[in-house]
Design a protein around this motif. Structure first.
Motif, PDB file in Angstrom:
ATOM      1  N   LEU A 124       0.948  -1.176  -0.035  1.00 36.21           N
ATOM      2  CA  LEU A 124      -0.002  -0.130   0.117  1.00 36.21           C
ATOM      3  C   LEU A 124       0.937   1.245  -0.050  1.00 36.21           C
ATOM      4  O   LEU A 124       0.588   2.275  -0.513  1.00 36.21           O
ATOM      5  CB  LEU A 124      -0.869  -0.079   1.240  1.00 36.21           C
ATOM      6  N   ASN A 175       4.198   3.238  -3.433  1.00 33.15           N
ATOM      7  CA  ASN A 175       4.232   4.584  -4.341  1.00 33.15           C
ATOM      8  C   ASN A 175       4.883   5.782  -3.444  1.00 33.15           C
ATOM      9  O   ASN A 175       4.889   6.630  -4.207  1.00 33.15           O
ATOM     10  CB  ASN A 175       2.960   5.003  -4.669  1.00 33.15           C
ATOM     11  N   ARG A 198      -1.411  12.120 -16.034  1.00 31.99           N
ATOM     12  CA  ARG A 198      -2.433  12.145 -15.101  1.00 31.99           C
ATOM     13  C   ARG A 198      -2.539  13.316 -14.090  1.00 31.99           C
ATOM     14  O   ARG A 198      -3.515  13.749 -13.577  1.00 31.99           O
ATOM     15  CB  ARG A 198      -2.084  11.130 -14.011  1.00 31.99           C
ATOM     16  N   LEU A 241       1.581   8.864  -6.748  1.00 26.75           N
ATOM     17  CA  LEU A 241       0.066   8.745  -7.448  1.00 26.75           C
ATOM     18  C   LEU A 241      -0.580   7.648  -6.480  1.00 26.75           C
ATOM     19  O   LEU A 241      -0.066   7.030  -5.750  1.00 26.75           O
ATOM     20  CB  LEU A 241       0.490   8.064  -8.767  1.00 26.75           C
ATOM     21  N   LEU A 242      -1.855   7.948  -6.579  1.00 25.69           N
ATOM     22  CA  LEU A 242      -2.810   7.021  -5.695  1.00 25.69           C
ATOM     23  C   LEU A 242      -3.762   6.213  -6.641  1.00 25.69           C
ATOM     24  O   LEU A 242      -3.387   6.226  -7.961  1.00 25.69           O
ATOM     25  CB  LEU A 242      -3.556   7.826  -4.923  1.00 25.69           C
ATOM     26  N   LYS A 243      -4.455   5.288  -6.036  1.00 28.23           N
ATOM     27  CA  LYS A 243      -5.376   4.631  -6.839  1.00 28.23           C
ATOM     28  C   LYS A 243      -6.235   5.501  -7.819  1.00 28.23           C
ATOM     29  O   LYS A 243      -6.521   5.033  -9.037  1.00 28.23           O
ATOM     30  CB  LYS A 243      -6.439   3.807  -5.951  1.00 28.23           C
ATOM     31  N   GLU A 291      -7.430   7.888   1.135  1.00 23.18           N
ATOM     32  CA  GLU A 291      -6.263   7.511   0.326  1.00 23.18           C
ATOM     33  C   GLU A 291      -5.179   8.245   1.031  1.00 23.18           C
ATOM     34  O   GLU A 291      -4.168   8.004   1.200  1.00 23.18           O
ATOM     35  CB  GLU A 291      -6.360   7.530  -1.326  1.00 23.18           C
ATOM     36  N   MET A 305      -1.590   7.161   3.173  1.00 20.57           N
ATOM     37  CA  MET A 305      -0.270   7.769   2.599  1.00 20.57           C
ATOM     38  C   MET A 305       0.501   8.306   3.830  1.00 20.57           C
ATOM     39  O   MET A 305       1.536   8.370   4.128  1.00 20.57           O
ATOM     40  CB  MET A 305      -0.268   8.446   1.583  1.00 20.57           C
TER      41      MET A 305
HETATM   42  C1  NAG Z   1       0.297   3.378  -7.200  1.00 19.56           C
HETATM   43  O1  NAG Z   1       0.284   4.257  -8.469  1.00 19.56           O
HETATM   44  C2  NAG Z   1      -0.040   3.718  -9.463  1.00 19.56           C
HETATM   45  C3  NAG Z   1       0.050   4.644 -10.716  1.00 19.56           C
HETATM   46  O2  NAG Z   1       1.236   4.766 -10.946  1.00 19.56           O
HETATM   47  C4  NAG Z   1      -1.646   3.350  -9.400  1.00 19.56           C
HETATM   48  O3  NAG Z   1      -2.201   2.737 -10.515  1.00 19.56           O
HETATM   49  C5  NAG Z   1      -1.732   2.619  -8.147  1.00 19.56           C
HETATM   50  O4  NAG Z   1      -3.143   2.163  -7.841  1.00 19.56           O
HETATM   51  C6  NAG Z   1      -0.959   3.162  -6.624  1.00 19.56           C
HETATM   52  N1  NAG Z   1      -1.119   2.314  -5.768  1.00 19.56           N
HETATM   53  C7  NAG Z   1      -1.687   2.811  -4.463  1.00 19.56           C
HETATM   54  C8  NAG Z   1      -1.742   1.878  -3.447  1.00 19.56           C
HETATM   55  O5  NAG Z   1      -2.058   4.040  -4.444  1.00 19.56           O
END
Ligand code: NAG
Ligand code: NAG
Ligand code: NAG
Ligand code: NAG
Ligand code: NAG
Length: 207
Positions: free
Chosen positions: A22, A25, A38, A121-123, A158, A162
């Motif tokens: 998790l 990133n 993005r 970056l996040l989900k 999210e 982090m």
């Molecule tokens: C990490 O970043 C990627 C995009 O580069 C994203 O698709 C992924 O969901 C992110 N992971 C988390 C845990 O936020």
């Protein structure tokens, strides 16, 4: 009994293992064209948790903030048009950010030095985080951005995840308030001027 489980999970959050997938990133991820795509467009500065005294002080003065990012992928620069509301006044700035792709960082030259932020970056592709001095417990920090003036619960979650990954607490978070924005009229004026320039250009091309 779902509740005790939920509580157990929540109480674990501040102790999140920085090495869990998790948190991956948060460790410097190289910047690609896709990551630049993005983050491009209009974004709102939602919240921050900053321990560096200088950054913290600056963040406390900002009551609302939105900006436009326009990356130039061949030059590794990002055009930044920023509308900050500081002490009820709108402060507009046009500048360029520099991209260090391999290091996963984006930087800005200000006050005589280059300031580096790691892009996280996040989900949810509509949100992102800038991380500062992660290796330094006394000075580390995160700033959080979304494509709307108010982030959804899921988006904030999210960010909090982090934050836990970075070993920081929710109580350190400072939020902006879009109701205090003083820049909307200036943004409208800029849009109008741009529209007029475009019309002028079109009419010239027609003749
Ligand atoms: C990490 O970043 C990627 C995009 O580069 C994203 O698709 C992924 O969901 C992110 N992971 C988390 C845990 O936020
Ligand atoms: C990026 O910068 C180069 C060099 O200044 C310029 O020629 C190009 O038009 C720019 N691209 C975009 C998309 O602005
Ligand atoms: C990234 O985009 C630029 C500009 O469109 C292009 O010149 C470059 O080849 C791209 N890089 C990659 C790795 O796709
Ligand atoms: C931003 O703009 C304000 C007013 O236009 C100016 O005083 C300030 O120095 C600028 N800040 C930066 C970082 O360029
Ligand atoms: C990337 O990071 C390394 C180590 O901190 C540094 O020496 C190098 O100059 C950085 N590269 C860029 C392009 O900023």
């Amino acid at each position: 009994m779902a509740l005790p489980w939920v509580l157990a999970v929540l109480s674990l959050l501040p102790l999140m293992d920085a090495h869990s997938p998790l948190c991956a990133n948060l460790t410097a991820v190289p910047i690609t064209n896709a990551s630049l795509d993005r983050i491009s467009g209009k974004r709102f500065y939602i919240a921050s948790a900053l321990r560096d005294p200088e950054y913290k002080k600056a963040s406390m003065e900002i009551s609302a903030d939105f900006f436009y990012l326009a990356p130039n992928k061949t030059e590794d620069k990002i055009e930044l048009r920023e509308y900050q509301t500081i002490k009820d006044k709108c402060v507009y700035n046009f500048s360029y950010l520099n991209v260090q792709r391999e290091n996963g960082t984006i930087s800005k030259y200000e006050g005589g030095k280059e300031h580096y932020a790691q892009l996280v970056l996040l989900k949810d592709p509509k949100i992102f985080i800038f991380a500062f001095f992660l290796e330094d417990e006394q000075n580390r920090g995160l700033t959080f951005y979304a494509d709307k003036p108010e982030a959804t619960e899921e988006q904030l979650e999210e960010f909090y995840e982090m934050l836990a990954c970075a070993g920081m607490l929710k109580s350190e978070v400072v939020y902006t308030d879009i109701k205090k924005d003083a820049c909307e009229p200036l943004e409208k004026q800029h849009k109008k001027e741009e529209e007029e320039r475009r019309k002028e250009k079109d009419s010239k091309e027609d003749t």
